[in-house]
Design an enzyme around this catalytic site. Structure first.
Site, PDB file in Angstrom:
ATOM      1  CD  GLU A   1      -2.966  -0.935   0.067  1.00 45.97           C
ATOM      2  OE1 GLU A   1      -2.568  -1.240  -1.079  1.00 45.97           O
ATOM      3  OE2 GLU A   1      -4.102  -0.509   0.301  1.00 45.97           O
TER       4      GLU A   1
ATOM      5  CB  THR B   1      -4.656   6.520  -3.732  1.00 45.22           C
ATOM      6  OG1 THR B   1      -5.417   5.469  -4.304  1.00 45.22           O
ATOM      7  CG2 THR B   1      -4.864   6.526  -2.229  1.00 45.22           C
TER       8      THR B   1
HETATM    9  P1  ADP Z   1      -6.885   1.133  -5.507  1.00 44.15           P
HETATM   10  O1  ADP Z   1      -7.510   1.987  -4.429  1.00 44.15           O
HETATM   11  O2  ADP Z   1      -7.896   0.669  -6.513  1.00 44.15           O
HETATM   12  O3  ADP Z   1      -6.067   0.033  -4.948  1.00 44.15           O
HETATM   13  P2  ADP Z   1      -4.560   2.718  -5.837  1.00 44.15           P
HETATM   14  O4  ADP Z   1      -4.495   3.995  -6.589  1.00 44.15           O
HETATM   15  O5  ADP Z   1      -4.412   2.696  -4.355  1.00 44.15           O
HETATM   16  O6  ADP Z   1      -5.900   2.023  -6.297  1.00 44.15           O
HETATM   17  O7  ADP Z   1      -3.440   1.702  -6.364  1.00 44.15           O
HETATM   18  C1  ADP Z   1      -3.133   1.569  -7.670  1.00 44.15           C
HETATM   19  C2  ADP Z   1      -1.658   1.920  -7.873  1.00 44.15           C
HETATM   20  O8  ADP Z   1      -0.842   0.809  -7.465  1.00 44.15           O
HETATM   21  C3  ADP Z   1      -1.365   2.192  -9.314  1.00 44.15           C
HETATM   22  O9  ADP Z   1      -0.441   3.254  -9.381  1.00 44.15           O
HETATM   23  C4  ADP Z   1      -0.713   0.912  -9.795  1.00 44.15           C
HETATM   24  O10 ADP Z   1       0.211   1.130 -10.837  1.00 44.15           O
HETATM   25  C5  ADP Z   1      -0.002   0.414  -8.551  1.00 44.15           C
HETATM   26  N1  ADP Z   1       0.152  -1.048  -8.545  1.00 44.15           N
HETATM   27  C6  ADP Z   1       1.311  -1.735  -8.537  1.00 44.15           C
HETATM   28  N2  ADP Z   1       1.087  -3.069  -8.493  1.00 44.15           N
HETATM   29  C7  ADP Z   1      -0.243  -3.242  -8.505  1.00 44.15           C
HETATM   30  C8  ADP Z   1      -1.087  -4.392  -8.473  1.00 44.15           C
HETATM   31  N3  ADP Z   1      -0.595  -5.638  -8.453  1.00 44.15           N
HETATM   32  N4  ADP Z   1      -2.407  -4.200  -8.457  1.00 44.15           N
HETATM   33  C9  ADP Z   1      -2.933  -2.944  -8.483  1.00 44.15           C
HETATM   34  N5  ADP Z   1      -2.189  -1.816  -8.502  1.00 44.15           N
HETATM   35  C10 ADP Z   1      -0.846  -1.965  -8.516  1.00 44.15           C
END
Ligand code: ADP
Length: 308
Positions: A130, A183
Site C-alpha cells: 500500500e 489515491t
Molecule cells: P486502488 O484503491 O484501486 O487500490 P490505488 O491507486 O491505491 O488504487 O493503487 C493503484 C496503484 O498501485 C497504481 O499506481 C498501480 O500502478 C499500482 N500497482 C502496482 N502493483 C499493482 C497491483 N498488483 N495491483 C494494483 N495496482 C498496482
C-alpha cells in the site's frame, strides 16, 4: 507432501465507509483478484504473469512483489516465489485493487511456508504494498481482504485490528465511473486539521455504525453512514456524486458514500433485491452523464482471501 503452489481469490474491499476514514473496511464477494503463487528454489520474487490490467511486473514496482519482499525479509526461508496475477479489479478504482494483490501474495506465501507468520504480521507486510501504491501504508483495505467481513483498525501504533461481525442481510452496491483519480491526488486535497464540532459528529457516527453492525440494526447503520469530514471535499472529484447518492437512497439504500479514495461509490442495502434496485438507479445517472461504468452487487465476504 506440502503444496508448492496455491491458486487464490483475494477480494476487493470498500475502505473508509463514510465515517470510518482510514480505519474501517469491508470485503466484497463478487469481485477480487485471482493469483497463483509458486514456491521455487531461486531466491527472491518474480511476477511471471500479469493479465487483466496494464501494470508493472518488476518486483519493486508491483505491490505484490513489494509486500512479498517484506515477508521474505523477515523469513528464514532460503528459496523464493513466482507470482501470477490475474487482475479482476481495475487499478485506481477505489475498491482496493492494490490491497488485493499485496494481501493475496503474502497470505499465499505464508500458507506455502507452513504459516510461520500470524495474521497481524501479514497485514504489516501487505501494508508495504500500500505504501508503494499510494505513499501511505494504510491498512483499511488490507485488513478486510485478509480477515473478511468488516474490520476496524483501532490503532496503527501498535497495529490493532478488530474484526466486526456483519449482519446477514447486508449487501453492497458499488459503481465505478471510468474516470481516473489517483489515491495520492485525492489525499493531497484533504485538510490535515478538523474542527472539534466535526470530530464529535464523526465519532458519533462511527460508534453508531459499529453498534448497528453488531446489533444487526439496519436503520442505525443507515443513520450512521454519514461523513462530515472527507466526503464534502473528495466528492467534488466525482462527477454526479450528489445525484448518485440521493437516487441510491431513494431506491432504498441504507446509505451511500465514496469507496476508498474514489471514484467508486458504494451503497449498503438490506437484501439483494434492494441492492439491485440501487444498482439500476446508480447506473441511470452515469448513462445520462455519458460516463462508462462498472457495477458490482455483492454480499459481504465474511471469509476474506481464500484458495480456489
Ligand atoms: P486502488 O484503491 O484501486 O487500490 P490505488 O491507486 O491505491 O488504487 O493503487 C493503484 C496503484 O498501485 C497504481 O499506481 C498501480 O500502478 C499500482 N500497482 C502496482 N502493483 C499493482 C497491483 N498488483 N495491483 C494494483 N495496482 C498496482
Amino acid at each position: 507432501m506440502a503444496a508448492s503452489e496455491l491458486k487464490i481469490f483475494c477480494p476487493a474491499t470498500i475502505a473508509n465507509i463514510s465515517c470510518g476514514f482510514d480505519v474501517l473496511g469491508v470485503a466484497l464477494d463478487s469481485v477480487g483478484d485471482e493469483m497463483i503463487i509458486r514456491k521455487v528454489a531461486e531466491k527472491g520474487i518474480r511476477i511471471t504473469k500479469l493479465t487483466g490490467q496494464d501494470l508493472p511486473t518488476e518486483t519493486h514496482l508491483n505491490v505484490a512483489g513489494v509486500a512479498g519482499l517484506a515477508l521474505l525479509g523477515e523469513s528464514d526461508y532460503d528459496g523464493g516465489f513466482e507470482i501470477e496475477i490475474h487482475k479482476k479489479i481495475k487499478a485506481g478504482s477505489g475498491i482496493g485493487s492494490s490491497a488485493a494483490s499485496s494481501t493475496g501474495a503474502v497470505w499465499a506465501m505464508n500458507e506455502l511456508l507452513g504459516t510461520p507468520f500470524p495474521p497481524l504480521e501479514l497485514v504489516k507486510f501487505a501494508m508495504e504494498g500500500e505504501r508503494l501504491a499510494s505513499g501511505v501504508a494504510h491498512a483499511d483495505n488490507v485488513a478486510p481482504a485478509l480477515f473478511g467481513g468488516f474490520t476496524l483498525v483501532r490503532s496503527y501504533e501498535p497495529l490493532d485490528i478488530v474484526p466486526i461481525a456483519s449482519p446477514p442481510q447486508l449487501w453492497a452496491t458499488v459503481i465505478h465511473p471510468q474516470i481516473e483519480i489517483r489515491t495520492s491526488d485525492s489525499r493531497k486535497i484533504l485538510k490535515t486539521n478538523i474542527t472539534l464540532a466535526d470530530g464529535i459528529k464523526q465519532w458519533g457516527n462511527l460508534g453508531g455504525l459499529i453498534a448497528g453492525l453488531l446489533m444487526e440494526d439496519y436503520d442505525l447503520i443507515g443513520r450512521s453512514l454519514t461523513d462530515h469530514i472527507v466526503e464534502p471535499i473528495r466528492s467534488i472529484l466525482i462527477p454526479g456524486f450528489d445525484k448518485v447518492k440521493s437516487d441510491a437512497i431513494s431506491a432504498g439504500a441504507l446509505g451511500c458514500g465514496i469507496s476508498g479514495s474514489g471514484p467508486s461509490i458504494f451503497a449498503f442495502s438490506k437484501g439483494e433485491d434492494t441492492a439491485k434496485k440501487v444498482a439500476a438507479a446508480m447506473k441511470g445517472i452515469y448513462q445520462k452523464i455519458g460516463i462508462e461504468y462498472d457495477v458490482h452487487v455483492s454480499k459481504v465476504n465474511v471469509e476474506g482471501v481464500r484458495t480456489l
